[in-house]
Design an enzyme around this catalytic site. Structure first.
Site, PDB file in Angstrom:
ATOM      1  N   LYS A 170      42.264  33.221  31.920  1.00  8.79           N
ATOM      2  CA  LYS A 170      42.803  34.565  32.139  1.00  8.79           C
ATOM      3  C   LYS A 170      44.308  34.503  32.479  1.00  8.79           C
ATOM      4  O   LYS A 170      44.857  33.420  32.685  1.00  8.79           O
ATOM      5  CB  LYS A 170      42.010  35.274  33.249  1.00  8.79           C
ATOM      6  CG  LYS A 170      40.517  35.452  32.928  1.00  8.79           C
ATOM      7  CD  LYS A 170      40.297  36.285  31.696  1.00  8.79           C
ATOM      8  CE  LYS A 170      38.930  36.887  31.503  1.00  8.79           C
ATOM      9  NZ  LYS A 170      37.730  36.069  31.544  1.00  8.79           N
TER      10      LYS A 170
HETATM   11  C1  LIG Z   1      36.243  36.845  31.784  1.00  9.01           C
HETATM   12  C2  LIG Z   1      35.565  38.149  31.655  1.00  9.01           C
HETATM   13  C3  LIG Z   1      34.544  38.561  32.527  1.00  9.01           C
HETATM   14  C4  LIG Z   1      33.856  37.648  33.503  1.00  9.01           C
HETATM   15  O1  LIG Z   1      34.640  37.005  34.396  1.00  9.01           O
HETATM   16  P1  LIG Z   1      34.151  35.631  35.078  1.00  9.01           P
HETATM   17  O2  LIG Z   1      35.209  35.406  36.105  1.00  9.01           O
HETATM   18  O3  LIG Z   1      34.130  34.587  34.012  1.00  9.01           O
HETATM   19  O4  LIG Z   1      32.819  35.873  35.678  1.00  9.01           O
HETATM   20  C5  LIG Z   1      34.056  39.852  32.420  1.00  9.01           C
HETATM   21  N1  LIG Z   1      34.511  40.685  31.472  1.00  9.01           N
HETATM   22  C6  LIG Z   1      35.468  40.323  30.599  1.00  9.01           C
HETATM   23  C7  LIG Z   1      35.945  41.302  29.591  1.00  9.01           C
HETATM   24  C8  LIG Z   1      36.013  39.041  30.649  1.00  9.01           C
HETATM   25  O5  LIG Z   1      36.943  38.679  29.742  1.00  9.01           O
END
Ligand SMILES: *Cc1c(COP(=O)(O)O)cnc(C)c1O
Length: 381
Positions: free
Chosen positions: A184
């Site tokens: 991210k």
């Molecule tokens: C990464 C992501 C999540 C989940 O996040 P985690 O930290 O991996 O649990 C949820 N929704 C979207 C759109 C994502 O890209």
């Protein structure tokens, strides 16, 4: 596999190592002072009243769903073109996700018109997802929510630092959720954050984050409390100090890194429109200020997506796909209510979408190399 150009890369330096070392030296590892500092910094950055750090983005979404009061018999309207965690979080509460289509091949966010068509007596909330860090049409969606008395939850996992009309994404609905997963825009390895301006909701989220207990281990450690009660069936969704320390450093780099992502996206767009004008570029026009989390392109219908991905792989370019639509997964067959295509735009673009490498430390020459590789893959070089 050793990629010449990876899909994503970290911007980690000695600052992150020092921050983690400081936590290790302090000998307090679980949620405490550093996590509080991270929460305060994140709340201030987003101009929101409460920020609550959690173990990951999925935990953030689950806490948002459960504290807003979702449960069995409730329906939540959400896009199928998102990561499966968005819909899973709804189902953890017993509620049912109802999948809406997206706006168009150039705006991959949830369609307000599709939302309105799906509203029933059972609808309790709308869960939006700011695809790629590009804002959903929040003005129209909030007006719908007001008209039908629905809550709005934002999955802002892609959208940290993104804005619409000067207000940060994640801070438009009742509650917003962020992820700090490794790929991210800012990362703590695993981690997440829930934000809200609602005092009561924030108190519930804090309680549910840590077993529904009225005091924290941290308070008892500091001698502030001897005893506690358990007033709800909560979870252990806490963040730890090591991750919070990483988060503080990463937050400091976010603006500069998002700016780089936007600049590289611009470069991709101008190269594609010049060299491969038949490639569709989602969000070439978009609302607000994007966090440019990913770089999606749509290849023509007649070209086999897997074949292009395979050619890019052979050229050492790591590409990806966002997303296989959720209603096509085995665990989501209940969601298919009509014959295919039940979400025509989602299903069409899902066959054509390829995500290209994008990360803040990527050089311009790498963007050139990726576009050339796509040319070769399409036999248009
Ligand atoms: C990464 C992501 C999540 C989940 O996040 P985690 O930290 O991996 O649990 C949820 N929704 C979207 C759109 C994502 O890209």
């Amino acid at each position: 596999m050793n990629w010449k150009i990876p899909l994503a890369d970290l911007d980690f330096g000695p600052e992150e190592s020092t921050a983690v070392q400081n936590v290790l030296n302090s000998r307090w590892l679980t949620m405490g002072e550093v996590t509080q500092q991270f929460e305060q910094a994140f709340a201030q950055y987003n101009q929101v009243k409460h920020a609550i750090a959690v173990a990951n983005g999925t935990a953030a979404l689950h806490l948002a769903c459960t504290t807003i009061g979702l449960g069995r018999g409730d329906e939540v309207i959400t896009p199928a073109l998102t990561f499966v965690a968005t819909a899973n979080a709804i189902r953890y509460t017993g509620a049912t996700p109802v999948f809406a289509d997206i706006v168009s091949p150039t705006d991959l966010t949830i369609s307000p018109e599709s939302i309105e068509n799906l509203i029933t007596e059972r609808t309790k909330a709308i869960m939006v997802m700011h695809y790629g860090g590009y804002a959903c049409d929040m003005t129209t969606i909030l007006a719908l929510a007001k008209k039908y008395h629905l809550n709005v939850i934002e999955d802002a996992a892609h959208a940290v630092g993104a804005e619409l009309e000067g207000r940060k994404l994640g801070c438009w609905g009742e509650v917003g959720c962020f992820s700090f997963f490794s790929n991210k825009n800012m990362t703590t390895g695993e981690g997440g954050m829930v934000v809200t301006n609602d005092d009561e909701l924030a108190a519930k989220i804090r309680l549910m984050r840590s077993h529904g207990m009225t005091t924290l281990t941290w308070d008892r450690h500091r001698g502030h409390a001897w005893d506690y009660d358990v007033v709800e069936l909560g979870y252990n969704y806490r963040m730890d100090e090591i991750r919070a320390a990483l988060g503080l450093v990463q937050l400091g780099k976010l603006e500069k890194n998002n700016e780089n992502r936007r600049r590289l996206t611009q470069l991709y767009h101008s190269m594609f429109s010049y060299l491969l004008p038949f490639i569709i570029l989602p969000f070439a026009d978009h609302r607000g200020l994007t966090s440019a989390h990913i770089m999606p392109i749509l290849i023509p219908d007649v070209v086999d997506r897997i074949w292009v991905l395979e050619s890019l792989k052979q050229q050492g370019i790591q590409a990806s796909h966002h997303y296989p639509p959720i209603h096509r997964f085995s665990a989501y067959q209940f969601a298919i209510t009509t014959k295919p295509p039940c979400l025509p735009i989602t299903e069409n673009i899902a066959e054509r979408e390829i995500t290209l490498p994008l990360y803040p430390t990527m050089g311009d020459e790498n963007v050139h190399a990726v576009v050339r590789a796509v040319q070769v893959a399409l036999g248009a070089g």
